[in-house]
Every structure is written in C-alpha cells, then in structure tokens.
Write a protein that holds these residues in place. Structure first.
Motif, mmCIF file in Angstrom:
data_model
loop_
_atom_site.group_PDB
_atom_site.id
_atom_site.type_symbol
_atom_site.label_atom_id
_atom_site.label_comp_id
_atom_site.label_asym_id
_atom_site.label_seq_id
_atom_site.Cartn_x
_atom_site.Cartn_y
_atom_site.Cartn_z
ATOM 1 N N TYR A 14 11.738 -37.013 -108.728
ATOM 2 C CA TYR A 14 12.274 -37.717 -109.893
ATOM 3 C C TYR A 14 13.755 -37.393 -110.131
ATOM 4 N N SER A 15 14.111 -36.145 -109.878
ATOM 5 C CA SER A 15 15.495 -35.708 -110.136
ATOM 6 C C SER A 15 16.364 -35.690 -108.885
ATOM 7 N N SER A 16 15.762 -35.956 -107.719
ATOM 8 C CA SER A 16 16.490 -35.899 -106.437
ATOM 9 C C SER A 16 17.081 -34.506 -106.186
ATOM 10 N N GLN A 17 16.349 -33.493 -106.614
ATOM 11 C CA GLN A 17 16.743 -32.114 -106.349
ATOM 12 C C GLN A 17 15.593 -31.431 -105.598
ATOM 13 N N PRO A 18 15.882 -30.665 -104.536
ATOM 14 C CA PRO A 18 14.816 -30.048 -103.746
ATOM 15 C C PRO A 18 13.945 -29.096 -104.571
ATOM 16 N N TYR A 19 12.679 -29.024 -104.195
ATOM 17 C CA TYR A 19 11.741 -28.072 -104.812
ATOM 18 C C TYR A 19 11.902 -26.745 -104.087
ATOM 19 N N TYR A 20 12.273 -25.699 -104.817
ATOM 20 C CA TYR A 20 12.473 -24.376 -104.220
ATOM 21 C C TYR A 20 11.305 -23.489 -104.647
ATOM 22 N N ARG A 21 10.485 -23.122 -103.673
ATOM 23 C CA ARG A 21 9.370 -22.210 -103.953
ATOM 24 C C ARG A 21 9.881 -20.779 -103.808
ATOM 25 N N ILE A 22 9.935 -20.067 -104.908
ATOM 26 C CA ILE A 22 10.554 -18.740 -104.932
ATOM 27 C C ILE A 22 9.655 -17.722 -104.251
ATOM 28 N N ASP A 23 10.161 -17.128 -103.182
ATOM 29 C CA ASP A 23 9.485 -16.020 -102.512
ATOM 30 C C ASP A 23 10.330 -14.770 -102.744
ATOM 31 N N PRO A 24 9.872 -13.858 -103.598
ATOM 32 C CA PRO A 24 10.710 -12.704 -103.942
ATOM 33 C C PRO A 24 11.103 -11.848 -102.752
ATOM 34 N N LEU A 25 10.276 -11.860 -101.693
ATOM 35 C CA LEU A 25 10.607 -11.040 -100.528
ATOM 36 C C LEU A 25 11.779 -11.605 -99.742
ATOM 37 N N LYS A 26 12.096 -12.882 -99.974
ATOM 38 C CA LYS A 26 13.189 -13.506 -99.236
ATOM 39 C C LYS A 26 14.453 -13.662 -100.065
ATOM 40 N N ILE A 27 14.440 -13.090 -101.260
ATOM 41 C CA ILE A 27 15.602 -13.191 -102.144
ATOM 42 C C ILE A 27 16.312 -11.842 -102.214
ATOM 43 N N ASN A 28 17.615 -11.863 -102.027
ATOM 44 C CA ASN A 28 18.435 -10.662 -102.155
ATOM 45 C C ASN A 28 18.719 -10.452 -103.636
ATOM 46 N N ALA A 29 17.835 -9.682 -104.295
ATOM 47 C CA ALA A 29 17.935 -9.509 -105.745
ATOM 48 C C ALA A 29 19.263 -8.899 -106.152
ATOM 49 N N SER A 30 19.784 -8.008 -105.336
ATOM 50 C CA SER A 30 21.074 -7.377 -105.651
ATOM 51 C C SER A 30 22.190 -8.403 -105.698
ATOM 52 N N ALA A 31 22.160 -9.371 -104.779
ATOM 53 C CA ALA A 31 23.221 -10.384 -104.723
ATOM 54 C C ALA A 31 23.064 -11.434 -105.821
ATOM 55 N N HIS A 70 33.579 -22.312 -111.561
ATOM 56 C CA HIS A 70 34.930 -21.767 -111.754
ATOM 57 C C HIS A 70 34.949 -20.254 -111.548
ATOM 58 N N VAL A 71 33.925 -19.577 -112.072
ATOM 59 C CA VAL A 71 33.839 -18.120 -111.921
ATOM 60 C C VAL A 71 33.531 -17.735 -110.472
ATOM 61 N N LEU A 72 32.622 -18.455 -109.839
ATOM 62 C CA LEU A 72 32.180 -18.101 -108.492
ATOM 63 C C LEU A 72 33.163 -18.539 -107.413
ATOM 64 N N LYS A 73 33.983 -19.568 -107.739
ATOM 65 C CA LYS A 73 34.917 -20.140 -106.752
ATOM 66 C C LYS A 73 34.173 -20.663 -105.521
ATOM 67 N N ARG A 74 32.976 -21.169 -105.762
ATOM 68 C CA ARG A 74 32.132 -21.756 -104.719
ATOM 69 C C ARG A 74 31.313 -22.877 -105.334
ATOM 70 N N PRO A 75 30.969 -23.885 -104.550
ATOM 71 C CA PRO A 75 30.137 -24.955 -105.087
ATOM 72 C C PRO A 75 28.707 -24.471 -105.347
ATOM 73 N N ILE A 76 28.034 -25.173 -106.246
ATOM 74 C CA ILE A 76 26.656 -24.865 -106.604
ATOM 75 C C ILE A 76 25.741 -25.946 -106.035
ATOM 76 N N ARG A 77 24.618 -25.527 -105.473
ATOM 77 C CA ARG A 77 23.580 -26.453 -105.043
ATOM 78 C C ARG A 77 22.393 -26.305 -105.977
ATOM 79 N N ARG A 78 21.962 -27.407 -106.561
ATOM 80 C CA ARG A 78 20.891 -27.377 -107.543
ATOM 81 C C ARG A 78 19.532 -27.559 -106.872
ATOM 82 N N VAL A 79 18.522 -26.808 -107.339
ATOM 83 C CA VAL A 79 17.138 -26.994 -106.941
ATOM 84 C C VAL A 79 16.273 -26.856 -108.186
ATOM 85 N N VAL A 80 15.048 -27.371 -108.119
ATOM 86 C CA VAL A 80 14.105 -27.166 -109.217
ATOM 87 C C VAL A 80 13.053 -26.171 -108.767
ATOM 88 N N ALA A 81 12.511 -25.417 -109.733
ATOM 89 C CA ALA A 81 11.524 -24.384 -109.411
ATOM 90 C C ALA A 81 10.527 -24.261 -110.550
#
Length: 597
Positions: A83-100, A143-154
């Motif tokens: 509906y929103s044309s944004q990818p569905y991101y299934r969060i897997d905590p083991l694959k996320i760099n929590a520190s970053a 502006h703060v990150l100085k990088r583009p953002i990619r949106r996903v839904v979760a």
C-alpha cells in the motif's frame, strides 16, 4: 545526533484505525460489515493505546483474498508494504549492529516518531517505521547523518521492543566504558602495553555491567541459544550465540567492558574471579522472563587476549519431552527401551560433542529413576542437577576420576549407574565389573557410529569375551536442523543426491522432498529447531560372532544392518522422506561409508 523534529509538513498523513480499515476495504481484504463492526466497537484504554495494526491483528479478521488465512500482523504489514510502496523489513536482532544503529539518532527522537534505524553503512541508512506517510523527520535526520535515508515498514511491536532493548544496552555499555576512556583496557594479554594514566576496568558489580549481563542472558533465552560465547580480542570483544548448532555473531563490546562482564558471570557462578590464568568451571541457575528455571554451565579458558567464557544453556524441558519429540521412531524407541530396561549389562551412547548424548541419557534416566530404584551417576561435570538421581562429579584435584567414581558407586548399593564417559581402560574395566556384578550401566563414547564403539573397547584393551558378556547395545546419534514448518516448500526429488545419501544401500526415494525457504520465524535460515538421528545396534547372538580380537568393522556393521540396524544416513533419509529435514543437513552431520564391507 538528531534530537528534535521539524514542524509537520503538509505531506504528513497519519494512518489511524479508520483510514486503515477504509484502505483494506477498498483493496478487497475485508467487508463493509467488518469496518462497521470494528469502527463502532468500544475500545478500552489499553486497546486504544495499541498501534492500529496490532489492534486489527487481535481481531483475527478473515482475509478475503486468502480464504484460508486471517489478517494477522504479518499479513497486515505485508499489505501496508504494498500500500505504501515501502519494503517490509522483518527485524532479526542477530543481524542488526545495535551499537551502530543507536548512534543514528537519540532514543527520544526514535520514540517520538516511532522509528528505528535497522541498517547503517557509508552510503545510506535504513529506517523502519510504522507510519509510512509521515515524512517530517526525514529532512532533519538526513541533514545530521549527511546520508540519504531508505524507508521500510516493520512490525510496530518489534520496533518498540528492540528500540528499548538496543538503547538500554547501548546506555549500559557507554556507562560501563566511561572508566576506560583515555586508553585501552589494562587487561593482561600476550600483547600487553603499559598505558600511563589509564583508568581501571569497570567493576563487575557496577549497575551497568549487571544490566548488560541480564540483557545477555534474556536475549540468549529468547533466541533459543544453546551456548553463549564471550571472546576477548585485541581491540573489541565478541559475543556469539549458538542457535540450532550454528554460531551467530551477536554483539561487540569494548574489551574492558567484556572483562567486567566475564567477571560478573564468574561471580554468579561462584568461580575464582582473581584467577585468570587457569581454566575454571562453574554453574548458574536462573529464571527466564517466562518464569522457567534454566541451568547454565560455565567454562573459562585463558587466551592470548584474556579469558574466553562459554556458557552452555540446559533447558530442563528436554527431560519432559517424549522420545518421539527427540526424533526416535516407534521401532527405534522399542529397541532402545528393550536395551535400557534390562536388569544388568552395559548400554552405550556414542557421538561427537553436541550430538545430544546428554539429552538422550538424562531423558532415559528420568524414566528409569522410579522410587524403587537407586540410580547413581558419576559425571564430568554434572550437566543438569536432577533430584531423582544421586549425582557425583569428577574432581581431578583429589584424584576422583571416573574409575574411582564407579568403584565408589558400587559400594552405594546401586541398581543403575550412569558413567559420564568411558575414556580409558580402567574406567572400561570398572564399568564391565559393575555390569558383571548385576548392575545396569549407561555411558557414552566418542565414536563415529555404533559398531565403532565395539572396536574402541577392543583398542582400549578390553577382551572380546567380556564385551560379549556385558554389552547390551550401542546407540550412535547426531542432531540435524529441522525445516521450518511455516516456510518449507515441496520440491522434486534430487535422485543423484538421494543415491549419494543412501549409498551403498538401495533405498526407494520419496515422492517429494522439501527445501528451506526462510521466514521471520526461522531467521531466514529455513530451519527451526533440531531433531535426532539414531543408529541403534543391539548386541544379538549373531552379532557377537563378529566381535573378536581381530574384529572386522565392516563385517560387523553389515551384520548389524542385516538384523535391522539403520545407519545414521538411512535414519536421516527417513527424516528427509517425511519432510523433517534436507539431504544436505543429513550429509553434513552423518558419516558416509563408501562400501559395505
């Protein structure tokens, strides 16, 4: 670090319950009656506070486009993605760099906008949200990150849960690491460098360290980990979990914080915190968030960069599982039960470390430990404390080894004796002596298959006539990952792979097989949980004819197969045939034989 939001733009459109219902009806997923019923139903304070997608999932509405399914949270997020044309991101905590991801924005900013960074790299940052049409925060963050953002839904529940977990952990690590600022840790390692003016390591009883250890244990329980590895390295320390037999990188900690975490766990395990040069063993008993008691066995080892700590997690529920749940077929269990209910003799379980021998033995002993029986064990170390057994632990510092333990147990009027492992001739002789004097003895060996246990005894120096007089049977076993029931897919039989699996025995292939796919439940591996493969060899009168001083292992194996023994690979082939696992999994763990004899 983003900390404030810009004024809302005109383009912002918040999805509330009514707008989601209307969109679902227009898409033909629900009826007008569903919309009317939910819109007019009163909602309590708790229900009103829920995200509308979670509230809708709780209603268990029928999905008109998928007659056999309901609109659960996964189906609703999948719909929202389209509906929103944004990818569905299934969060897997083991694959996320929590520190970053926690450095991308402040916790207050993330909470205010119900967003969470899930991927960070040099080119872009992936942000998960539950409101795909709210964009007011994007410009400020880019502006703060100085990088583009990619949106996903979760999943809104996952965003909330992992936001709390990741930021709480990050705060604890930052707080614990403050004492280390100004230089690297003072931990003793083979590359020790003198740091003038460096501050001391964080204290093991510091509240931040306590929080990190609590998170680590709860995280391991929720991820179904069987082992936790805490490994020091030169600059950063690693934390890894073993899940379904495979190691997964979980987190990196500053070495000083890792040292304090190790010290904290050693304190809980009543180990000598000051001694870091010698290996130590300990144990901890704790409770999961669900109230279930869990035992952890601790083991430390000195390495080049400090102490490595491994915690093995023992789930007491394994003792309550049936043998069918462990993987034994009806006829395999019948053979195993017949061997283990004899009044005297030796029953052996063989396999490498981590093949499930302990689970099999404890489950068997639990059934045998009736009030009329005195069941004693000698273990190194005691794996799980069980009130129904009399358990003794090997202590090499006072010369209490397996042989001495069996000798002691024989004076304790036992009916059944479990010897943790037979490693040498003396222990083997004591086990045989116990069997000859009217006791049932259960023990383990490290061999590739069941027939090899006989040749191992002969190599140790045990006479063949004593083996024929005492050994009732041998069971070899392995653990294979089982296919995830929610995402596995049927596929055509790979004839070549099937022949390779079942060679040299000819086994009819099944009509179909299944392959792993990957979903949220199985962490996109295609596998969920593990199951045992078993090779059971009763020592019959005809098998005894092949047990001699010059025992031919091939002929012994062939005779056992003629009498009904299924090899590990054939046992695995049965599991493949009923859709429990794959050919690749069985071939990964089970030994092959190029020829029959």
């Amino acid at each position: 670090m983003a900390s404030a939001s810009q004024p809302a733009k005109q383009s912002d459109r918040i999805l509330d319950l009514r707008s989601i219902l209307d969109a679902l009806r227009q898409d033909g997923r629900i009826t007008s009656a569903d919309v009317e019923k939910i819109s007019t139903s009163p909602r309590g304070k708790d229900e009103a506070a829920k995200h509308p997608l979670i509230y809708l999932a709780d209603q268990e509405l029928k999905d008109l486009k998928n007659a056999d399914r309901i609109l659960d949270i996964d189906a609703l997020i999948t719909w929202l993605s389209v509906y929103s044309s944004q990818p569905y991101y299934r969060i897997d905590p083991l694959k996320i760099n929590a520190s970053a991801v926690t450095k991308v924005m402040s916790y207050a900013f993330a909470q205010r906008h119900n967003i969470l960074a899930v991927e960070v790299n040099a080119e872009y940052v992936v942000i998960a949200s539950t409101q795909p049409f709210v964009n007011s925060w994007e410009q400020n963050l880019e502006h703060v990150l100085k990088r583009p953002i990619r949106r996903v839904v979760a999943n809104p529940a996952e965003i909330h849960r992992y936001s709390v977990e990741f930021y709480s952990l990050s705060r604890s690590i930052s707080g614990a690491n403050v004492v280390n600022e100004g230089g690297s840790t003072s931990i003793t390692n083979l590359e020790q460098m003198l740091e003038l003016g460096a501050m001391k390591d964080p204290d093991a009883n510091d509240q931040h360290i306590v929080n990190i250890v609590d998170w680590l244990l709860q995280y391991a329980f929720s991820q179904r980990a069987s082992d936790i590895h805490i490994e020091p390295r030169r600059d950063m320390g690693n934390i890894r979990f073993r899940i379904d037999g495979m190691l997964h990188q979980v987190y990196e900690l500053p070495v000083g914080v890792l040292t304090a975490v190790t010290s904290r766990i050693k304190i809980l395990g009543r180990m000598n915190v000051a001694e870091k040069r010698r290996p130590q063993d300990g144990r901890v008993k704790t409770v999961t968030p669900e109230g279930q008691e869990v035992e952890l066995r601790l083991s430390t080892m000195p390495t080049a960069f400090g102490e490595k700590l491994v915690m093995r997690i023992f789930d007491p529920d394994v003792l309550l599982r049936s043998f069918a749940e462990l993987g034994l077929t009806d006829d395999e269990y019948a053979r195993w039960k017949h061997m283990t209910t004899q009044p005297t003799g030796i029953v052996l379980v063989t396999g490498p470390t981590g093949s499930g021998k302990t689970t099999t033995l404890y489950s068997t002993l639990k059934k045998l430990a009736v009030p009329e029986v005195n069941l004693c064990t000698i273990e190194d170390p005691i794996e799980m404390v069980e009130p129904a057994f009399n358990q003794m632990q090997v202590q090499h510092n006072i010369d209490l080894d397996f042989a001495m333990g069996v000798r002691t147990l024989l004076r304790q009027d036992p009916d059944i004796i479990m010897v943790g492992e037979i490693r040498d001739l003396e222990t083997a002789e004591m086990a045989i002596q116990a069997a000859l004097t009217g006791h049932l003895v259960l023990s383990t060996l490290h061999t590739n298959d069941a027939p090899s246990a006989i040749t191992r005894f002969l190599e140790l120096g045990v006479p063949s006539y004593l083996l024929n007089a005492t050994v009732l049977g041998v069971m070899a076993q392995r653990l294979v990952r089982t296919l995830c029931p929610k995402c596995k897919k049927a596929t055509e039989v790979d004839e070549k792979a099937w022949q390779q699996l079942t060679s040299p025995w000819k086994v009819t292939p099944p009509a179909k097989m299944f392959r792993p796919v990957g979903c949220l439940d199985c962490r996109n591996t295609g596998y969920y949980g593990r199951l045992g493969l078993y090779e059971i060899m009763p020592i019959t009168e005809t098998v005894k004819e092949y047990i001699g001083e010059n025992c031919d292992l091939g002929k012994l194996r062939m005779q056992a197969v003629k009498e009904g023994m299924r090899t590990l690979r054939i046992s695995g082939a049965q599991k493949v045939g009923v859709g429990k696992t794959t050919i690749e999994e069985v071939m990964r763990v089970a030994p092959a034989f190029d020829k029959i004899n």
